[in-house]
Design an enzyme around this catalytic site. Sequence first.
Site, PDB file in Angstrom:
ATOM      1  N   ASN A 162       0.814  -1.237   0.000  1.00 28.89           N
ATOM      2  CA  ASN A 162       0.000   0.000   0.000  1.00 28.89           C
ATOM      3  C   ASN A 162       0.842   1.279   0.000  1.00 28.89           C
ATOM      4  O   ASN A 162       0.410   2.295  -0.542  1.00 28.89           O
ATOM      5  CB  ASN A 162      -1.024  -0.012   1.145  1.00 28.89           C
ATOM      6  CG  ASN A 162      -0.410  -0.056   2.510  1.00 28.89           C
ATOM      7  OD1 ASN A 162       0.742  -0.435   2.675  1.00 28.89           O
ATOM      8  ND2 ASN A 162      -1.177   0.343   3.505  1.00 28.89           N
ATOM      9  N   LYS A 185      12.425  -7.373   1.436  1.00 32.36           N
ATOM     10  CA  LYS A 185      11.551  -8.043   0.480  1.00 32.36           C
ATOM     11  C   LYS A 185      10.276  -7.221   0.355  1.00 32.36           C
ATOM     12  O   LYS A 185       9.423  -7.224   1.240  1.00 32.36           O
ATOM     13  CB  LYS A 185      11.204  -9.458   0.949  1.00 32.36           C
ATOM     14  CG  LYS A 185      10.566 -10.278  -0.145  1.00 32.36           C
ATOM     15  CD  LYS A 185       9.518 -11.246   0.337  1.00 32.36           C
ATOM     16  CE  LYS A 185       8.272 -10.610   0.787  1.00 32.36           C
ATOM     17  NZ  LYS A 185       7.463  -9.943  -0.243  1.00 32.36           N
ATOM     18  N   GLU A 261       4.650  -3.571  12.562  1.00 36.62           N
ATOM     19  CA  GLU A 261       3.703  -2.494  12.223  1.00 36.62           C
ATOM     20  C   GLU A 261       2.551  -3.180  11.518  1.00 36.62           C
ATOM     21  O   GLU A 261       2.652  -3.523  10.338  1.00 36.62           O
ATOM     22  CB  GLU A 261       4.368  -1.475  11.287  1.00 36.62           C
ATOM     23  CG  GLU A 261       5.557  -0.745  11.890  1.00 36.62           C
ATOM     24  CD  GLU A 261       5.149   0.330  12.884  1.00 36.62           C
ATOM     25  OE1 GLU A 261       3.954   0.651  12.999  1.00 36.62           O
ATOM     26  OE2 GLU A 261       6.043   0.839  13.581  1.00 36.62           O
ATOM     27  N   LEU A 262       1.453  -3.410  12.244  1.00 36.13           N
ATOM     28  CA  LEU A 262       0.409  -4.305  11.726  1.00 36.13           C
ATOM     29  C   LEU A 262      -0.886  -3.560  11.397  1.00 36.13           C
ATOM     30  O   LEU A 262      -0.886  -2.351  11.226  1.00 36.13           O
ATOM     31  CB  LEU A 262       0.182  -5.428  12.746  1.00 36.13           C
ATOM     32  CG  LEU A 262       1.463  -6.164  13.169  1.00 36.13           C
ATOM     33  CD1 LEU A 262       1.173  -7.231  14.210  1.00 36.13           C
ATOM     34  CD2 LEU A 262       2.178  -6.784  11.965  1.00 36.13           C
ATOM     35  N   CYS A 295      -3.167   1.638   6.776  1.00 34.80           N
ATOM     36  CA  CYS A 295      -3.373   1.121   8.131  1.00 34.80           C
ATOM     37  C   CYS A 295      -3.956   2.211   9.026  1.00 34.80           C
ATOM     38  O   CYS A 295      -4.621   1.932  10.003  1.00 34.80           O
ATOM     39  CB  CYS A 295      -2.048   0.627   8.694  1.00 34.80           C
ATOM     40  SG  CYS A 295      -0.762   1.879   8.596  1.00 34.80           S
ATOM     41  N   GLU A 392     -10.844  -4.638   9.340  1.00 31.11           N
ATOM     42  CA  GLU A 392     -10.134  -3.588   8.595  1.00 31.11           C
ATOM     43  C   GLU A 392     -10.699  -3.562   7.166  1.00 31.11           C
ATOM     44  O   GLU A 392     -10.651  -4.572   6.459  1.00 31.11           O
ATOM     45  CB  GLU A 392      -8.641  -3.937   8.587  1.00 31.11           C
ATOM     46  CG  GLU A 392      -7.778  -2.807   8.101  1.00 31.11           C
ATOM     47  CD  GLU A 392      -6.277  -3.147   8.169  1.00 31.11           C
ATOM     48  OE1 GLU A 392      -5.918  -4.334   8.038  1.00 31.11           O
ATOM     49  OE2 GLU A 392      -5.478  -2.210   8.329  1.00 31.11           O
TER      50      GLU A 392
HETATM   51  P1  NAP Z   1       0.354  -8.876   4.112  1.00 28.68           P
HETATM   52  O1  NAP Z   1      -0.447  -9.827   3.318  1.00 28.68           O
HETATM   53  O2  NAP Z   1       0.568  -9.165   5.549  1.00 28.68           O
HETATM   54  O3  NAP Z   1       1.759  -8.748   3.347  1.00 28.68           O
HETATM   55  C1  NAP Z   1       2.765  -7.884   3.792  1.00 28.68           C
HETATM   56  C2  NAP Z   1       4.106  -8.407   3.343  1.00 28.68           C
HETATM   57  O4  NAP Z   1       4.325  -9.689   3.950  1.00 28.68           O
HETATM   58  C3  NAP Z   1       4.232  -8.626   1.848  1.00 28.68           C
HETATM   59  O5  NAP Z   1       5.540  -8.328   1.455  1.00 28.68           O
HETATM   60  C4  NAP Z   1       3.971 -10.117   1.708  1.00 28.68           C
HETATM   61  O6  NAP Z   1       4.547 -10.686   0.570  1.00 28.68           O
HETATM   62  C5  NAP Z   1       4.662 -10.638   2.945  1.00 28.68           C
HETATM   63  N1  NAP Z   1       4.216 -11.947   3.380  1.00 28.68           N
HETATM   64  C6  NAP Z   1       2.989 -12.490   3.279  1.00 28.68           C
HETATM   65  N2  NAP Z   1       2.995 -13.729   3.841  1.00 28.68           N
HETATM   66  C7  NAP Z   1       4.254 -13.947   4.294  1.00 28.68           C
HETATM   67  C8  NAP Z   1       4.890 -15.029   4.962  1.00 28.68           C
HETATM   68  N3  NAP Z   1       4.237 -16.142   5.283  1.00 28.68           N
HETATM   69  N4  NAP Z   1       6.200 -14.917   5.271  1.00 28.68           N
HETATM   70  C9  NAP Z   1       6.889 -13.812   4.958  1.00 28.68           C
HETATM   71  N5  NAP Z   1       6.339 -12.746   4.320  1.00 28.68           N
HETATM   72  C10 NAP Z   1       5.031 -12.809   4.002  1.00 28.68           C
HETATM   73  O7  NAP Z   1      -0.227  -7.406   4.072  1.00 28.68           O
HETATM   74  P2  NAP Z   1      -0.643  -6.534   2.796  1.00 28.68           P
HETATM   75  O8  NAP Z   1      -1.960  -7.019   2.319  1.00 28.68           O
HETATM   76  O9  NAP Z   1       0.487  -6.465   1.841  1.00 28.68           O
HETATM   77  O10 NAP Z   1      -0.755  -5.080   3.464  1.00 28.68           O
HETATM   78  C11 NAP Z   1      -1.881  -4.647   4.092  1.00 28.68           C
HETATM   79  C12 NAP Z   1      -1.763  -4.766   5.603  1.00 28.68           C
HETATM   80  O11 NAP Z   1      -0.617  -4.046   6.047  1.00 28.68           O
HETATM   81  C13 NAP Z   1      -2.937  -4.144   6.311  1.00 28.68           C
HETATM   82  O12 NAP Z   1      -3.356  -4.963   7.362  1.00 28.68           O
HETATM   83  C14 NAP Z   1      -2.368  -2.819   6.845  1.00 28.68           C
HETATM   84  O13 NAP Z   1      -3.032  -2.306   7.958  1.00 28.68           O
HETATM   85  C15 NAP Z   1      -0.970  -3.216   7.152  1.00 28.68           C
HETATM   86  N6  NAP Z   1      -0.102  -2.024   7.216  1.00 28.68           N
HETATM   87  C16 NAP Z   1       0.330  -1.609   8.446  1.00 28.68           C
HETATM   88  C17 NAP Z   1       1.114  -0.452   8.554  1.00 28.68           C
HETATM   89  C18 NAP Z   1       1.596   0.030   9.893  1.00 28.68           C
HETATM   90  O14 NAP Z   1       2.517   0.850   9.895  1.00 28.68           O
HETATM   91  N7  NAP Z   1       1.048  -0.413  11.010  1.00 28.68           N
HETATM   92  C19 NAP Z   1       1.454   0.262   7.399  1.00 28.68           C
HETATM   93  C20 NAP Z   1       0.991  -0.194   6.161  1.00 28.68           C
HETATM   94  C21 NAP Z   1       0.208  -1.358   6.095  1.00 28.68           C
HETATM   95  P3  NAP Z   1       3.683 -10.931  -0.763  1.00 28.68           P
HETATM   96  O15 NAP Z   1       3.389  -9.608  -1.317  1.00 28.68           O
HETATM   97  O16 NAP Z   1       4.583 -11.738  -1.592  1.00 28.68           O
HETATM   98  O17 NAP Z   1       2.450 -11.691  -0.346  1.00 28.68           O
END
Ligand code: NAP
Length: 488
Positions: A162, A185, A261-262, A295, A392
């Site tokens: 995002n 990554k 940061e979730l 987020c 969310e």
């Molecule tokens: P996500 O599905 O958790 O993916 C985030 C990252 O993790 C991607 O690079 C993804 O790779 C990787 N990943 C997924 N499964 C993994 C595993 N088993 N092992 C290692 N890496 C893995 O989240 P998203 O859909 O990309 O992002 C949206 C989420 O991020 C929302 O919940 C949002 O709130 C949160 N977010 C939080 C913050 C904060 O600062 N708190 C900021 C921005 C976003 P792939 O792309 O290859 O799947």
Amino acid sequence: MAATDQTREQAVVDSVPKGLYIGGEWRETDETLGVEDPSTGEVIAEVADAQVDDALAALGAAHDAQGDWAETASRERGEILRRAYDLMIERVDDLELLMTLEMGKPIAESKAEVTYAADFLHWFAGEATRISGEFKPAEKGGFRVLTMRQPVGPCLFITPWNFPLAMGTRKIGPAIAAGCTAVIKPAKQTPLSMLAFAQILEEAGLPGGVLNVVTAKSSGSIMEPLIKDPRTRKLSFTGSTEVGKKLIEQSADQVLRVSMELGGNAPFLIFDDADVDDAVEGAMIAKMRNIGEACTSANRFHVAEAVADEFAEKLAQKMGALKIGRGADPDVKVGPLIDDDQRGKVAELVEDARDKGAKVLVGGENAEGAGYYYKPTVLSDVSDDARVLSEEIFGPVAPVKGFQSEDEAIAAANDTEYGLVAYVYTSNLKRAFRVIEGLETGMVGLNQGLVSNAGAPFGGVKQSGFGREGGKEGINEYLETKYVAMKV
Ligand code: NAP
């Protein structure tokens, strides 16, 4: 699209290296990973698809570079960051277009993200030279206490789609400043911005191996061996709570230092003494920044009964007037969602709320076009059990719910497992402090709809994670404290 626009878009995509960046070299792989433009669904580039051996080579490069990098003068580390900042600002036009092409957000939002991402380099360039320790006599006498700060060591960074640049520079900036090396990554949907950034760091003079970039189709299979490798000393993850929990479990294996940061479920509270027009302006920012895919996005609006209808109607009017379309068009305010799954999830939450009695004041359906468009939506009369309040949303949907009292508003705000950010609109300062102190979040926006700032500590509590990025706190995530008891 005019032919000149198409040529420029192609040129910007072509200018980015598509390989893995390991030990200061770009490496091709046999398999590749397609990157889609979410406004058309078309593949715009193929990047390297790393396997476990490639990822281990990246960690090896980070490990080999760690010693020299930790010994590099902090001023030199800061100057590299500062040069990278200048290059980002110089190239903002190309970087913003690249980001919009792979992620979909309107071009003005991409510009804002490039600037925000660059701000972390500027901020941590200064922090690099301010890392210090302490020296004092022990409180009962007899010896001296010396504390020193040292780099944690090789780090792993995993970032979401995002904010393809800023979520990376929030980690890379302080790591470089502290003297840590890293492997990053980026998300598979948006790897191009991070590859372009690695090229900038290379040009800014970052020695090979200090930052390594791996792109991959299968994140889990390449990252788990790195998380469990004893050469790794720290994991910093930004992404969903679901994946974060898995990574915390994997990190337990070698008691890895972890920052998380979730996800979020930000409440936006409006009291009856607030300026409603101001609240609508703030709501537009908190809800519509990044098409709601943030987020920090306001997930639910809790509004004093006396002003709830007025607020909902004004918000619906503004949301309904936004132009939807391809983010590269400068008049567009709402781009496509990242993919069909994300759009499907948003539509499902709206349907669930509607089935449970919510009124759709505006939107409530997909918008036309080849991309994954969803119309900005305002819902009123949302029932307590509607999923849109507890999950969310990650899309342009604003559920509005009335409250009767301040206590009820605070209880509703805290009724979630998340705790990233909350927004509060009131003109009463005493109330503002009472409410802020009662909120279970890491951040609060008071009479403003945006909290992100490189000079401030960003982060959450509860299941939104732990650790802080930015501010003077941000560098601590990359430093260990060593205490020396000295008899001299
Ligand atoms: P996500 O599905 O958790 O993916 C985030 C990252 O993790 C991607 O690079 C993804 O790779 C990787 N990943 C997924 N499964 C993994 C595993 N088993 N092992 C290692 N890496 C893995 O989240 P998203 O859909 O990309 O992002 C949206 C989420 O991020 C929302 O919940 C949002 O709130 C949160 N977010 C939080 C913050 C904060 O600062 N708190 C900021 C921005 C976003 P792939 O792309 O290859 O799947």
